[in-house]
Design a protein around this motif. Structure first.
Motif, PDB file in Angstrom:
ATOM      1  N   ILE A  50      12.997  -8.039   0.824  1.00 34.81           N
ATOM      2  CA  ILE A  50      11.822  -7.201   1.050  1.00 34.81           C
ATOM      3  C   ILE A  50      11.919  -5.914   0.228  1.00 34.81           C
ATOM      4  CG2 ILE A  50      10.619  -5.775   2.762  1.00 34.81           C
ATOM      5  CD1 ILE A  50      11.308  -7.963   4.841  1.00 34.81           C
ATOM      6  N   LEU A  51      13.087  -5.272   0.265  1.00 36.63           N
ATOM      7  CA  LEU A  51      13.280  -4.014  -0.459  1.00 36.63           C
ATOM      8  C   LEU A  51      13.172  -4.225  -1.964  1.00 36.63           C
ATOM      9  CD1 LEU A  51      16.199  -2.532   1.668  1.00 36.63           C
ATOM     10  CD2 LEU A  51      13.851  -1.685   1.569  1.00 36.63           C
ATOM     11  N   GLN A  52      13.738  -5.312  -2.467  1.00 34.43           N
ATOM     12  CA  GLN A  52      13.665  -5.594  -3.906  1.00 34.43           C
ATOM     13  C   GLN A  52      12.223  -5.803  -4.363  1.00 34.43           C
ATOM     14  OE1 GLN A  52      16.357  -8.909  -4.342  1.00 34.43           O
ATOM     15  NE2 GLN A  52      18.129  -7.593  -4.758  1.00 34.43           N
ATOM     16  N   SER A  53      11.420  -6.397  -3.503  1.00 35.84           N
ATOM     17  CA  SER A  53      10.011  -6.621  -3.858  1.00 35.84           C
ATOM     18  C   SER A  53       9.259  -5.300  -3.966  1.00 35.84           C
ATOM     19  CB  SER A  53       9.346  -7.525  -2.824  1.00 35.84           C
ATOM     20  OG  SER A  53       9.218  -6.864  -1.576  1.00 35.84           O
ATOM     21  N   SER A  54       9.799  -4.233  -3.344  1.00 39.08           N
ATOM     22  CA  SER A  54       9.180  -2.901  -3.427  1.00 39.08           C
ATOM     23  C   SER A  54       9.918  -2.009  -4.418  1.00 39.08           C
ATOM     24  CB  SER A  54       9.179  -2.235  -2.047  1.00 39.08           C
ATOM     25  OG  SER A  54       8.402  -2.989  -1.135  1.00 39.08           O
ATOM     26  N   GLY A  55      10.828  -2.589  -5.192  1.00 36.57           N
ATOM     27  CA  GLY A  55      11.585  -1.807  -6.180  1.00 36.57           C
ATOM     28  C   GLY A  55      12.718  -1.020  -5.578  1.00 36.57           C
ATOM     29  N   CYS A  91       4.809  -0.033  -0.243  1.00 37.79           N
ATOM     30  CA  CYS A  91       5.485  -1.067   0.545  1.00 37.79           C
ATOM     31  C   CYS A  91       4.473  -1.766   1.455  1.00 37.79           C
ATOM     32  CB  CYS A  91       6.613  -0.458   1.379  1.00 37.79           C
ATOM     33  SG  CYS A  91       6.029   0.714   2.636  1.00 37.79           S
ATOM     34  N   THR A  92       4.956  -2.769   2.169  1.00 41.15           N
ATOM     35  CA  THR A  92       4.171  -3.428   3.213  1.00 41.15           C
ATOM     36  C   THR A  92       4.659  -2.907   4.555  1.00 41.15           C
ATOM     37  OG1 THR A  92       3.956  -5.391   1.837  1.00 41.15           O
ATOM     38  CG2 THR A  92       3.506  -5.650   4.183  1.00 41.15           C
ATOM     39  N   LYS A  93       3.766  -2.378   5.348  1.00 45.40           N
ATOM     40  CA  LYS A  93       4.150  -1.677   6.571  1.00 45.40           C
ATOM     41  C   LYS A  93       4.951  -2.562   7.512  1.00 45.40           C
ATOM     42  CE  LYS A  93       2.142   1.186  10.230  1.00 45.40           C
ATOM     43  NZ  LYS A  93       0.894   1.741  10.776  1.00 45.40           N
ATOM     44  N   ASP A  94       4.452  -3.765   7.786  1.00 41.70           N
ATOM     45  CA  ASP A  94       5.139  -4.645   8.747  1.00 41.70           C
ATOM     46  C   ASP A  94       6.515  -5.061   8.230  1.00 41.70           C
ATOM     47  OD1 ASP A  94       3.026  -4.485  10.486  1.00 41.70           O
ATOM     48  OD2 ASP A  94       2.040  -6.315   9.754  1.00 41.70           O
ATOM     49  N   GLN A  95       6.598  -5.338   6.925  1.00 39.52           N
ATOM     50  CA  GLN A  95       7.889  -5.750   6.371  1.00 39.52           C
ATOM     51  C   GLN A  95       8.892  -4.596   6.405  1.00 39.52           C
ATOM     52  OE1 GLN A  95       7.306  -7.444   2.489  1.00 39.52           O
ATOM     53  NE2 GLN A  95       6.540  -9.396   3.310  1.00 39.52           N
ATOM     54  N   MET A  96       8.437  -3.373   6.130  1.00 36.93           N
ATOM     55  CA  MET A  96       9.344  -2.230   6.173  1.00 36.93           C
ATOM     56  C   MET A  96       9.818  -1.990   7.601  1.00 36.93           C
ATOM     57  SD  MET A  96      10.954  -0.242   4.230  1.00 36.93           S
ATOM     58  CE  MET A  96      10.035  -0.690   2.766  1.00 36.93           C
ATOM     59  N   LYS A  97       8.919  -2.189   8.573  1.00 31.84           N
ATOM     60  CA  LYS A  97       9.338  -2.074   9.975  1.00 31.84           C
ATOM     61  C   LYS A  97      10.385  -3.131  10.312  1.00 31.84           C
ATOM     62  CE  LYS A  97       5.228   0.005  12.109  1.00 31.84           C
ATOM     63  NZ  LYS A  97       4.146  -0.177  13.095  1.00 31.84           N
ATOM     64  N   GLN A  98      10.179  -4.330   9.770  1.00 35.16           N
ATOM     65  CA  GLN A  98      11.118  -5.415  10.026  1.00 35.16           C
ATOM     66  C   GLN A  98      12.511  -5.070   9.466  1.00 35.16           C
ATOM     67  OE1 GLN A  98       9.907  -9.217   8.523  1.00 35.16           O
ATOM     68  NE2 GLN A  98      11.782 -10.260   9.166  1.00 35.16           N
ATOM     69  N   GLU A 120       0.841  -1.185   0.000  1.00 30.50           N
ATOM     70  CA  GLU A 120       0.000   0.000   0.000  1.00 30.50           C
ATOM     71  C   GLU A 120       0.884   1.245   0.000  1.00 30.50           C
ATOM     72  OE1 GLU A 120      -2.257   0.296   3.631  1.00 30.50           O
ATOM     73  OE2 GLU A 120      -0.859  -1.061   4.652  1.00 30.50           O
ATOM     74  N   THR A 121       0.308   2.367  -0.350  1.00 34.63           N
ATOM     75  CA  THR A 121       1.069   3.619  -0.386  1.00 34.63           C
ATOM     76  C   THR A 121       1.077   4.214   1.011  1.00 34.63           C
ATOM     77  OG1 THR A 121       0.434   4.010  -2.682  1.00 34.63           O
ATOM     78  CG2 THR A 121       1.266   5.886  -1.441  1.00 34.63           C
ATOM     79  N   LEU A 122       2.295   4.335   1.564  1.00 35.04           N
ATOM     80  CA  LEU A 122       2.445   4.798   2.945  1.00 35.04           C
ATOM     81  C   LEU A 122       3.474   5.912   3.019  1.00 35.04           C
ATOM     82  CD1 LEU A 122       2.615   1.283   4.638  1.00 35.04           C
ATOM     83  CD2 LEU A 122       0.645   2.816   4.648  1.00 35.04           C
ATOM     84  N   ASP A 123       3.330   6.751   4.039  1.00 31.26           N
ATOM     85  CA  ASP A 123       4.319   7.792   4.314  1.00 31.26           C
ATOM     86  C   ASP A 123       5.427   7.170   5.158  1.00 31.26           C
ATOM     87  OD1 ASP A 123       5.808  10.014   4.928  1.00 31.26           O
ATOM     88  OD2 ASP A 123       4.103  11.248   5.540  1.00 31.26           O
ATOM     89  N   LEU A 124       6.613   7.081   4.590  1.00 34.57           N
ATOM     90  CA  LEU A 124       7.723   6.414   5.285  1.00 34.57           C
ATOM     91  C   LEU A 124       8.062   7.117   6.592  1.00 34.57           C
ATOM     92  CD1 LEU A 124       9.661   4.054   5.030  1.00 34.57           C
ATOM     93  CD2 LEU A 124      11.217   5.500   3.716  1.00 34.57           C
TER      94      LEU A 124
END
Length: 501
Positions: free
Chosen positions: A470-475, A392-399, A353-357
């Motif tokens: 995880i990062l590669q899956s989000s480009g 990105c995926t929020k939980d994965q970005m937190k991870q 989803e589109t999130l504010d980092l």
């Protein structure tokens, strides 16, 4: 087969074509330079003879003027002038004879007896002297009775009223002048041309006094209406070939070095690509294993954890509770490893989803501060004022962020500083996580993204691998720079919303 043709094509492009083109231009330049050298040499030869002729004419004019002054004072006693003419003749062997003529062209006296009582009135230059009352040089050769070839120079003797009294004639020996010219430039081919462009004399011409316009130069003689025509020296083809051969050899050496260097770079790139493919295959293998075993491991773990919960409620003494807590911690650790395996196996299974980092980082700040206090680490963060929207995926970005900060804390056993900076770039954002810990040895930098590689006693070697996946899956991309005992910097780049890929 393709590799062989590729190497052949590269060899033609890097070695053959540059060598041929370079050799062609070098040859043309060498020919041009050789032509310029030949022209300069011909000019030098011509200038030698030009100066020689000018000097000779000047000396002859001086001699004839002195003789004419003397001839003007002897009146009719011309025999008194004979010793002076002989002396002037002996002083310069270039003369075939010096004579005194009356106004009708009859020879009155001379330095020798070759022309006694001869008439020279039919000579064009004698007529010109009588008409102009000026010094005149013959425009052609004449052969005397003794077989000697000469060129005549006439000087009028006039009185104070400008009336012609007599004419002094000097005969210049053609053979002697030719010998002098041959001594000056023994190998040169040249000819002396009169005002009508006819040959007066030549050297080394073998009977051919003609020159092609493009293969000779003409230098005018200052004191005469004549010119010296010099043939350009022959082109030194052997010297040009030697120079071209040396150039080709140097070109071949340089181009082969360049060819080998490019081939080395290609092989290096090929090795890097193969290494990446091997890493991808490893991850694929890990993912396959994870997909087939993770759920099977998790199901019995859930049952074990439930039973431990029941046992902990039944056995409540302190020692039993300690054992149950240790078992629960180990079960949680196993669950964490299984979760990492699941991410490796199916990184795109989560919905993005589109999130504010900035908000994701703000949610983690309390956890990071708490961990920083435990490790005696000073934490600071810097976030931009404008939103940083990423897919990105929020939980994965937190991870990802927590994994990296966890590694940072573990590298700062004696305290330090941890900094998180978020920058917004034109098409992407940059997240920097900087620590002042022990750093990563240079010898280990290439291995940090290898699956199962770890420098920790209790590590799985999957943390950074999971982060990159995880990062590669989000480009996105991740880069790590580190200096031992100085610290580590992790740079994460993610495309802004609408700029992915």
């Amino acid at each position: 087969m393709n590799s062989r043709y590729g190497n052949l094509f590269l060899y033609v492009i890097v070695v053959i074509i540059p060598t041929l083109i370079g050799s062609f231009f070098f040859y043309m330049d060498a020919v041009k330079q050789n032509d310029e050298d030949r022209l300069e040499e011909a000019k030098w030869i011509g200038s030698i003879h030009q100066r020689s002729w000018d000097q000779f004419i000047s000396e002859t004019v001086t001699t004839l003027e002195m003789l004419s002054l003397t001839a003007g004072t002897v009146n009719t006693e011309f025999e008194k002038l004979e010793p002076l003419l002989q002396q002037a003749h002996q002083m310069d062997p270039r003369y075939g004879g010096i004579y005194l003529l009356n106004t009708n062209g009859k020879v009155l006296t001379g330095s020798n007896q070759f022309l006694t009582d001869s008439y020279l009135s039919d000579k064009e230059y004698i007529k010109e002297v009588s008409r102009t009352k000026d010094i005149i040089i013959s425009n052609s050769q004449e052969t005397l009775a003794n077989g000697q070839t000469v060129i005549g120079i006439g000087k009028p003797v006039v009185n104070e009223d400008g009336e012609l009294l007599s004419i002094i004639v000097a005969h210049m020996r053609v053979d002697y002048v030719q010998n002098i010219m041959r001594l000056l430039t023994p190998d040169a081919k040249l000819s002396v041309l009169n005002s009508d462009r006819k040959t007066i004399m030549d050297i080394n011409m073998d009977g051919d006094s003609s020159f092609s316009d493009h293969n000779s130069i003409s230098i005018p003689i200052d004191r005469l209406p004549w010119s010296v025509n010099v043939e350009l020296p022959a082109r030194d083809v052997w010297e040009i070939i030697k120079g071209a051969a040396q150039f080709i050899l140097v070109m071949l050496i340089i181009s082969h070095i360049l060819f080998l260097f490019i081939k080395y770079l290609k092989l290096k790139k090929q090795a890097q690509n193969e290494k990446k493919e091997n890493e991808l295959q490893k991850l694929e293998l890990v993912g396959t294993l994870a997909a087939s075993t993770a759920h099977e491991i998790r199901n019995p773990l859930t049952g074990i954890k439930g039973l431990i919960q029941l046992l902990s409620e039944k056995y409540t003494n302190t020692q039993d509770q300690y054992y149950f807590s240790v078992i629960n911690d180990e079960i949680s650790r196993i669950n964490e490893i299984v979760s990492e395996f699941l991410i490796l196996g199916k990184p795109t299974a989560q919905k993005t989803e589109t999130l504010d980092l900035r908000n994701i980082i703000k949610d983690l700040v309390p956890l990071i501060i708490s961990e920083a206090n435990l490790h005696n680490v000073h934490f600071q963060s810097s976030l931009p004022d404008e939103p940083v929207m990423v897919n990105c995926t929020k939980d994965q970005m937190k991870q990802v962020i927590l994994n990296i900060t966890k590694n940072a804390f573990e590298s700062m056993e004696n305290g330090g500083e941890l900094t998180i900076k978020l920058n917004r770039l034109p098409t992407k954002c940059q997240l920097k996580i900087i620590d002042t810990g022990s750093g990563i040895p240079e010898s280990e930098m290439e291995k940090i993204f290898n699956p199962f590689y770890t420098s920790k006693d209790t590590g799985t070697g999957l943390g950074l691998v999971v982060c990159r996946r995880i990062l590669q899956s989000s480009g996105g991309e991740i880069f790590i720079t580190s200096k031992e005992n100085k610290g580590t910097q992790v740079d994460i780049f993610l495309p802004l919303n609408g700029n992915k890929g």
